[in-house]
Scaffold this active site. Structure first.
Site, PDB file in Angstrom:
ATOM      1  N   GLU A   1      67.010  -7.732 105.303  1.00 50.32           N
ATOM      2  CA  GLU A   1      66.449  -9.197 105.493  1.00 50.32           C
ATOM      3  C   GLU A   1      65.558  -9.370 106.633  1.00 50.32           C
ATOM      4  OE1 GLU A   1      69.122 -12.670 105.772  1.00 50.32           O
ATOM      5  OE2 GLU A   1      67.471 -14.025 105.978  1.00 50.32           O
TER       6      GLU A   1
ATOM      7  N   ASP B   1      71.785  -7.882 103.775  1.00 51.55           N
ATOM      8  CA  ASP B   1      71.808  -9.064 104.393  1.00 51.55           C
ATOM      9  C   ASP B   1      72.691  -8.985 105.631  1.00 51.55           C
ATOM     10  OD1 ASP B   1      71.650 -11.365 105.803  1.00 51.55           O
ATOM     11  OD2 ASP B   1      71.651 -12.591 103.949  1.00 51.55           O
TER      12      ASP B   1
ATOM     13  N   ILE C   1      73.836 -10.788 108.223  1.00 53.76           N
ATOM     14  CA  ILE C   1      74.455 -12.252 108.268  1.00 53.76           C
ATOM     15  C   ILE C   1      74.199 -13.037 107.310  1.00 53.76           C
ATOM     16  CG2 ILE C   1      75.203 -13.942 109.956  1.00 53.76           C
ATOM     17  CD1 ILE C   1      74.661 -12.035 112.345  1.00 53.76           C
ATOM     18  N   ASP C   2      74.935 -13.140 106.305  1.00 54.70           N
ATOM     19  CA  ASP C   2      74.772 -14.156 105.312  1.00 54.70           C
ATOM     20  C   ASP C   2      75.477 -15.498 105.524  1.00 54.70           C
ATOM     21  OD1 ASP C   2      73.190 -15.018 102.705  1.00 54.70           O
ATOM     22  OD2 ASP C   2      75.023 -15.089 101.742  1.00 54.70           O
TER      23      ASP C   2
ATOM     24  N   THR D   1      73.745 -17.462 108.192  1.00 53.24           N
ATOM     25  CA  THR D   1      73.401 -17.481 109.645  1.00 53.24           C
ATOM     26  C   THR D   1      73.419 -18.987 110.388  1.00 53.24           C
ATOM     27  OG1 THR D   1      71.850 -15.856 109.375  1.00 53.24           O
ATOM     28  CG2 THR D   1      71.377 -17.347 111.521  1.00 53.24           C
TER      29      THR D   1
ATOM     30  N   ASP E   1      70.423 -11.655  99.616  1.00 53.29           N
ATOM     31  CA  ASP E   1      71.561 -12.793  99.403  1.00 53.29           C
ATOM     32  C   ASP E   1      72.509 -12.304  98.389  1.00 53.29           C
ATOM     33  OD1 ASP E   1      70.702 -14.540 101.644  1.00 53.29           O
ATOM     34  OD2 ASP E   1      69.073 -15.030 100.362  1.00 53.29           O
TER      35      ASP E   1
HETATM   36  C1  LIP Z   1      71.166 -18.109 103.328  1.00 51.80           C
HETATM   37  C2  LIP Z   1      71.952 -18.028 101.961  1.00 51.80           C
HETATM   38  C3  LIP Z   1      72.134 -19.626 101.744  1.00 51.80           C
HETATM   39  C4  LIP Z   1      70.835 -20.222 101.284  1.00 51.80           C
HETATM   40  C5  LIP Z   1      70.035 -20.054 102.250  1.00 51.80           C
HETATM   41  C6  LIP Z   1      69.927 -18.484 102.841  1.00 51.80           C
HETATM   42  P1  LIP Z   1      71.148 -16.431 105.341  1.00 51.80           P
HETATM   43  O1  LIP Z   1      71.117 -16.721 103.802  1.00 51.80           O
HETATM   44  O2  LIP Z   1      72.945 -17.362 101.895  1.00 51.80           O
HETATM   45  O3  LIP Z   1      73.138 -19.809 100.546  1.00 51.80           O
HETATM   46  O4  LIP Z   1      70.976 -21.625 100.680  1.00 51.80           O
HETATM   47  O5  LIP Z   1      68.691 -20.309 101.749  1.00 51.80           O
HETATM   48  O6  LIP Z   1      69.087 -17.926 102.238  1.00 51.80           O
HETATM   49  O7  LIP Z   1      69.487 -16.823 105.749  1.00 51.80           O
HETATM   50  O8  LIP Z   1      72.123 -17.049 106.066  1.00 51.80           O
HETATM   51  O9  LIP Z   1      71.001 -15.145 105.259  1.00 51.80           O
END
Ligand code: LIP
Length: 313
Positions: A88, A106, A108-109, A111, A251
């Site tokens: 990412e 990713d 940190i999914d 964030t 993601d």
């Molecule tokens: C997030 C996702 C979340 C989605 C956001 C974003 P991040 O990833 O996991 O569910 O709604 O648009 O993509 O930005 O925290 O890695």
């Protein structure tokens, strides 16, 4: 096979030199790297103030996202120099997932959860071959939940106390009876205007609304803030369905193989497509069940009427 140590990951010369991939070894490496990422996340002190915005105020990144991805990229590309990397934080605009073996990361999914201290956050790591995930590792260091899968070998949840559970958690998951009996996950994303946003909010209302008023009256909606963990919760069977559009391959890639290995199904968030791609940005995931999976997909698609999401890839 002997477990891989953190020290050996830091110092060892590359071990991948032939086109034959040892998925178990790669799985063990990714688990090890996920724990290293978890340590970095737990020792960080993120805040809304210290985070940067990307596209808008709800699309954020922290120094830890970048540091974790740098660590992961350096570690896995040193050990497997013949495997591509798509992450990412380091991907170039327009970079596509290719057919060659690729690590998809990713760091940190979730964030936004991370910067607010809401403990639903995960590092998400996958290996894809021919653009399909074959190994997936999703680790939430704040809860200690480690979700893993290798293609053809099933999916596991390892808890912080070491207990290992094969997914889905219920060995005989209940049949799916329809939206009216379903717990549904959906996310809000960071695009808060335009036709995609209108469809998302209209659907949320329709799914929640009583049947006597024209809705589907699902049990409720959950928005955990992490697509990777949402897919794992569907794999576990604690959520029946996850409908999401707009997020990216990093993601969903790891959660995708974990869900598939737990008997789940992934169709497109848009009606009619039973064969979506991991980078297609359109996902509808249904938990494993002896019956009712396809019917649930059809029922949700029907709720959308003639409307569809539209995203560039
Ligand atoms: C997030 C996702 C979340 C989605 C956001 C974003 P991040 O990833 O996991 O569910 O709604 O648009 O993509 O930005 O925290 O890695």
């Amino acid at each position: 096979m002997a477990p891989i140590s953190l020290e050996s990951l830091a110092d060892s010369p590359p071990s991948y030199a032939s086109p034959k991939l040892d998925l178990h070894e790669i799985h063990d490496t990714l688990v090890c790297v996920a724990h290293m990422a978890g340590d970095m996340m737990r020792s960080a002190d993120p805040s809304v103030d210290s985070s940067d915005t990307k596209k808008n105020s709800s699309d954020r990144v922290t120094a830890t996202d970048k540091a974790v991805e740098d660590m992961i990229k350096a570690t896995v590309t040193r050990r497997y120099p013949d495997i591509d990397f798509l992450g990412e934080e380091t991907s170039k605009a327009g970079q596509r997932l290719g057919c060659r073996p690729t690590f998809v990361c990713d760091p940190i999914d979730g964030t936004l959860n991370f910067i607010h201290g809401f403990p639903n956050v995960a590092v998400s790591l996958a290996l894809t071959v021919n653009r399909k995930p074959v190994v997936g590792v999703v680790f939430n260091p704040f809860r200690g939940d480690l979700f893993t899968a290798i293609k053809g070998r099933g999916a596991l949840l390892t808890r912080s106390n070491g207990n290992v559970t094969r997914l889905p958690v219920r060995a005989m998951p209940e049949p799916l009876l329809g939206l009216n009996d379903a717990l549904v996950a959906l996310e809000w994303g960071s695009d808060r205007s335009g036709p995609n946003w209108e469809l998302r909010t209209k659907m949320a209302t329709k799914l929640l609304t009583a049947r006597c008023a024209g809705g589907a009256m699902v049990h409720s909606i959950r928005s955990s803030g992490s697509a990777a963990l949402d897919l794992c919760y569907v794999a576990a069977g604690s959520v029946d369905l996850f409908w999401e559009a707009g997020c990216w391959a990093w993601d969903v890639c790891a959660g995708w193989i974990i869900l598939e290995e737990a008997g789940g199904l992934i169709a497109s968030a848009n009606p009619g497509d039973w064969d979506p791609t991991v980078d297609g940005r359109l996902y509808l995931a249904v938990r494993g069940a002896a019956s009712g999976q396809r019917e649930l997909v059809e029922e949700l698609w029907k709720c959308m009427g003639n409307e569809k999401f539209s995203y560039s890839k």
